[in-house]
Design a protein around this motif. Structure first.
Motif, PDB file in Angstrom:
ATOM      1  N   VAL A 132       4.911  10.714 -13.241  1.00 56.20           N
ATOM      2  CA  VAL A 132       4.396  10.670 -11.675  1.00 56.20           C
ATOM      3  C   VAL A 132       2.735  11.418 -11.770  1.00 56.20           C
ATOM      4  CG1 VAL A 132       4.339  10.245  -9.993  1.00 56.20           C
ATOM      5  CG2 VAL A 132       6.149   9.906 -11.460  1.00 56.20           C
ATOM      6  N   PHE A 133       3.471  12.482 -11.881  1.00 57.58           N
ATOM      7  CA  PHE A 133       2.080  13.211 -12.212  1.00 57.58           C
ATOM      8  C   PHE A 133       0.940  13.326 -12.922  1.00 57.58           C
ATOM      9  CE2 PHE A 133       3.806  16.848  -9.867  1.00 57.58           C
ATOM     10  CZ  PHE A 133       2.793  17.398  -9.319  1.00 57.58           C
ATOM     11  N   GLU A 134       1.125  12.708 -14.015  1.00 55.27           N
ATOM     12  CA  GLU A 134       0.495  11.944 -15.067  1.00 55.27           C
ATOM     13  C   GLU A 134      -0.605  11.776 -14.948  1.00 55.27           C
ATOM     14  OE1 GLU A 134       2.992  13.107 -18.434  1.00 55.27           O
ATOM     15  OE2 GLU A 134       2.515  14.517 -18.742  1.00 55.27           O
ATOM     16  N   LEU A 135      -0.074   9.783 -14.638  1.00 52.74           N
ATOM     17  CA  LEU A 135      -0.261   8.821 -14.152  1.00 52.74           C
ATOM     18  C   LEU A 135      -1.885   8.878 -13.233  1.00 52.74           C
ATOM     19  CD1 LEU A 135      -0.535   6.337 -15.483  1.00 52.74           C
ATOM     20  CD2 LEU A 135       1.442   5.871 -13.667  1.00 52.74           C
ATOM     21  N   LEU A 136      -1.219   9.742 -12.196  1.00 53.30           N
ATOM     22  CA  LEU A 136      -1.727   9.621 -11.339  1.00 53.30           C
ATOM     23  C   LEU A 136      -3.456  10.918 -10.917  1.00 53.30           C
ATOM     24  CD1 LEU A 136       0.608   9.954  -7.950  1.00 53.30           C
ATOM     25  CD2 LEU A 136      -1.005   8.556  -8.381  1.00 53.30           C
ATOM     26  N   LEU A 188      -4.403  -1.781   3.626  1.00 47.98           N
ATOM     27  CA  LEU A 188      -3.819   0.128   3.132  1.00 47.98           C
ATOM     28  C   LEU A 188      -1.903  -0.602   3.208  1.00 47.98           C
ATOM     29  CD1 LEU A 188      -4.097   2.410   3.235  1.00 47.98           C
ATOM     30  CD2 LEU A 188      -3.681   2.520   5.666  1.00 47.98           C
ATOM     31  N   ALA A 189      -1.397  -1.348   3.568  1.00 43.37           N
ATOM     32  CA  ALA A 189      -0.096  -1.683   3.119  1.00 43.37           C
ATOM     33  C   ALA A 189       0.038  -2.036   1.861  1.00 43.37           C
ATOM     34  CB  ALA A 189       0.276  -2.303   4.631  1.00 43.37           C
ATOM     35  N   GLU A 190      -0.902  -3.299   1.914  1.00 41.13           N
ATOM     36  CA  GLU A 190      -0.566  -4.195   0.445  1.00 41.13           C
ATOM     37  C   GLU A 190      -1.476  -2.905  -0.413  1.00 41.13           C
ATOM     38  OE1 GLU A 190      -2.100  -7.797   0.796  1.00 41.13           O
ATOM     39  OE2 GLU A 190      -1.815  -8.376   1.308  1.00 41.13           O
ATOM     40  N   HIS A 191      -2.192  -2.356  -0.641  1.00 36.29           N
ATOM     41  CA  HIS A 191      -2.587  -0.891  -1.356  1.00 36.29           C
ATOM     42  C   HIS A 191      -1.804  -0.078  -1.475  1.00 36.29           C
ATOM     43  CE1 HIS A 191      -4.799   1.851  -3.078  1.00 36.29           C
ATOM     44  NE2 HIS A 191      -4.255   2.774  -2.551  1.00 36.29           N
ATOM     45  N   SER A 192      -0.956   0.609  -0.730  1.00 34.47           N
ATOM     46  CA  SER A 192       0.582   1.571  -0.758  1.00 34.47           C
ATOM     47  C   SER A 192       1.355   1.016  -1.958  1.00 34.47           C
ATOM     48  CB  SER A 192       0.525   1.513   0.889  1.00 34.47           C
ATOM     49  OG  SER A 192       2.118   2.138   0.461  1.00 34.47           O
ATOM     50  N   ASP A 193       1.293  -1.067  -1.443  1.00 35.45           N
ATOM     51  CA  ASP A 193       2.489  -1.331  -2.278  1.00 35.45           C
ATOM     52  C   ASP A 193       2.574  -1.538  -3.459  1.00 35.45           C
ATOM     53  OD1 ASP A 193       3.898  -1.676  -0.231  1.00 35.45           O
ATOM     54  OD2 ASP A 193       3.460  -3.778  -0.289  1.00 35.45           O
ATOM     55  N   ARG A 194       1.065  -2.068  -3.795  1.00 33.84           N
ATOM     56  CA  ARG A 194       0.706  -1.937  -5.616  1.00 33.84           C
ATOM     57  C   ARG A 194       0.156  -0.985  -5.857  1.00 33.84           C
ATOM     58  NH1 ARG A 194      -3.620  -4.481  -3.567  1.00 33.84           N
ATOM     59  NH2 ARG A 194      -5.206  -3.195  -3.771  1.00 33.84           N
ATOM     60  N   ILE A 195      -0.221   0.461  -4.815  1.00 35.03           N
ATOM     61  CA  ILE A 195       0.284   2.176  -6.441  1.00 35.03           C
ATOM     62  C   ILE A 195       1.864   1.746  -5.953  1.00 35.03           C
ATOM     63  CG2 ILE A 195      -0.557   3.783  -5.777  1.00 35.03           C
ATOM     64  CD1 ILE A 195      -2.480   2.705  -5.914  1.00 35.03           C
ATOM     65  N   HIS A 196       2.545   1.773  -5.433  1.00 40.26           N
ATOM     66  CA  HIS A 196       4.347   2.621  -5.913  1.00 40.26           C
ATOM     67  C   HIS A 196       4.314   1.102  -6.959  1.00 40.26           C
ATOM     68  CE1 HIS A 196       4.139   5.641  -2.929  1.00 40.26           C
ATOM     69  NE2 HIS A 196       3.612   5.040  -2.017  1.00 40.26           N
ATOM     70  N   ALA A 197       4.232   0.491  -6.922  1.00 40.14           N
ATOM     71  CA  ALA A 197       5.142  -0.765  -7.552  1.00 40.14           C
ATOM     72  C   ALA A 197       4.238   0.086  -9.167  1.00 40.14           C
ATOM     73  CB  ALA A 197       4.222  -2.559  -7.537  1.00 40.14           C
ATOM     74  N   TRP A 198       3.044   0.246  -9.018  1.00 39.52           N
ATOM     75  CA  TRP A 198       2.134   0.501 -10.478  1.00 39.52           C
ATOM     76  C   TRP A 198       2.313   1.989 -10.997  1.00 39.52           C
ATOM     77  CZ3 TRP A 198      -1.368   5.002 -10.804  1.00 39.52           C
ATOM     78  CH2 TRP A 198      -2.201   5.060 -11.472  1.00 39.52           C
ATOM     79  N   LEU A 199       2.894   3.081 -10.066  1.00 45.04           N
ATOM     80  CA  LEU A 199       3.542   4.029 -10.401  1.00 45.04           C
ATOM     81  C   LEU A 199       4.974   3.794 -11.353  1.00 45.04           C
ATOM     82  CD1 LEU A 199       2.930   6.373  -7.445  1.00 45.04           C
ATOM     83  CD2 LEU A 199       2.093   6.708  -9.867  1.00 45.04           C
ATOM     84  N   ILE A 200       6.341   3.163 -10.517  1.00 42.57           N
ATOM     85  CA  ILE A 200       7.220   2.824 -10.575  1.00 42.57           C
ATOM     86  C   ILE A 200       7.165   2.277 -12.163  1.00 42.57           C
ATOM     87  CG2 ILE A 200       9.411   1.870 -10.426  1.00 42.57           C
ATOM     88  CD1 ILE A 200       8.487   2.196  -7.669  1.00 42.57           C
ATOM     89  N   ARG A 201       6.120   1.023 -12.148  1.00 39.72           N
ATOM     90  CA  ARG A 201       6.261   0.306 -13.600  1.00 39.72           C
ATOM     91  C   ARG A 201       5.509   1.291 -14.992  1.00 39.72           C
ATOM     92  NH1 ARG A 201       2.795  -3.177 -11.210  1.00 39.72           N
ATOM     93  NH2 ARG A 201       1.429  -2.166 -11.974  1.00 39.72           N
ATOM     94  N   ASN A 202       4.795   1.715 -14.938  1.00 42.74           N
ATOM     95  CA  ASN A 202       3.815   3.150 -15.436  1.00 42.74           C
ATOM     96  C   ASN A 202       4.474   4.354 -15.626  1.00 42.74           C
ATOM     97  OD1 ASN A 202       1.839   1.559 -16.536  1.00 42.74           O
ATOM     98  ND2 ASN A 202       1.739   0.935 -14.677  1.00 42.74           N
ATOM     99  N   THR A 203       5.591   4.358 -14.904  1.00 42.31           N
ATOM    100  CA  THR A 203       6.521   6.093 -15.337  1.00 42.31           C
ATOM    101  C   THR A 203       8.238   5.475 -16.112  1.00 42.31           C
ATOM    102  OG1 THR A 203       7.370   6.155 -13.473  1.00 42.31           O
ATOM    103  CG2 THR A 203       4.804   7.345 -14.296  1.00 42.31           C
TER     104      THR A 203
END
Length: 189
Positions: A85-89, A57-72
């Motif tokens: 942020v909305f659109e990507l999610l 779960l911790a690694e999943h959370s880290d991956r999701i947040h890095a993905w959000l920041i990188r792609n927005t």
């Protein structure tokens, strides 16, 4: 195969099985077999199933947040940057096989075990912090309540999409976010 690769394969396998079946429906024997690893290897990296769930779960959370920041990060300033942020999610929620937020699913399945609940709180706090940062950049004087409202829209869209299969929930949430953003007084700075 390196130890790190074995650990990652076990984590990836566990994550997929937990997402597909739920934490309580999956045993360590199944995870080890599917990961082509021994139970001894699994326990070498994770002292218990609970520690495996926490690491996943911790690694999943880290991956999701890095993905959000990188792609927005390159979105235009102002409301479009917040809405990115909305659109990507929401794009993610509409993907085939989306079965809900891994964090929410895990918290529910583990009945909010203290360590899992702490990871989930940190996950949500990071969402809010990203939204607050984007709102500050936009010039919103008090971004904290608005970030919380936007987070509620995102999480609500995820839950409705998961339960109803209603792909329009994301568009509705984004439309509500746009209304909230337009209602912000112009920056005086």
């Amino acid at each position: 195969m390196t130890q790190e690769a074995t650990r990652e394969r076990i984590l990836e396998t566990a994550a997929g099985l937990f997402y597909e079946k739920g934490v309580h429906a999956v045993g360590v024997n199944e995870i080890a077999a599917r990961a082509a690893a021994s139970k001894l290897s699994l326990y070498r990296y994770f002292e218990s199933k609970e520690r495996l769930v926490e690491a996943m779960l911790a690694e999943h959370s880290d991956r999701i947040h890095a993905w959000l920041i990188r792609n927005t990060a390159d979105a235009p300033a102002g409301p479009p940057r917040v809405l990115s942020v909305f659109e990507l999610l929401l794009e993610w929620f509409a993907q085939p096989g989306y079965g809900g937020c891994t964090v929410v699913n895990t918290v529910t399945d583990t009945r909010a075990a203290p360590a899992i609940a702490a990871i989930a709180r940190r996950h949500l706090a990071r969402y809010r912090a990203l939204l607050e940062e984007r709102l500050r950049e936009m010039g919103v004087a008090d971004p904290i309540p608005l970030a919380r409202q936007l987070l509620l829209l995102i999480e609500g869209a995820s839950v409705v999409t998961t339960i109803d299969g209603d792909l329009g929930a994301g568009a509705d949430a984004r439309a509500a976010a746009e209304i909230l953003l337009r209602a912000q007084p112009p920056s005086t700075g």
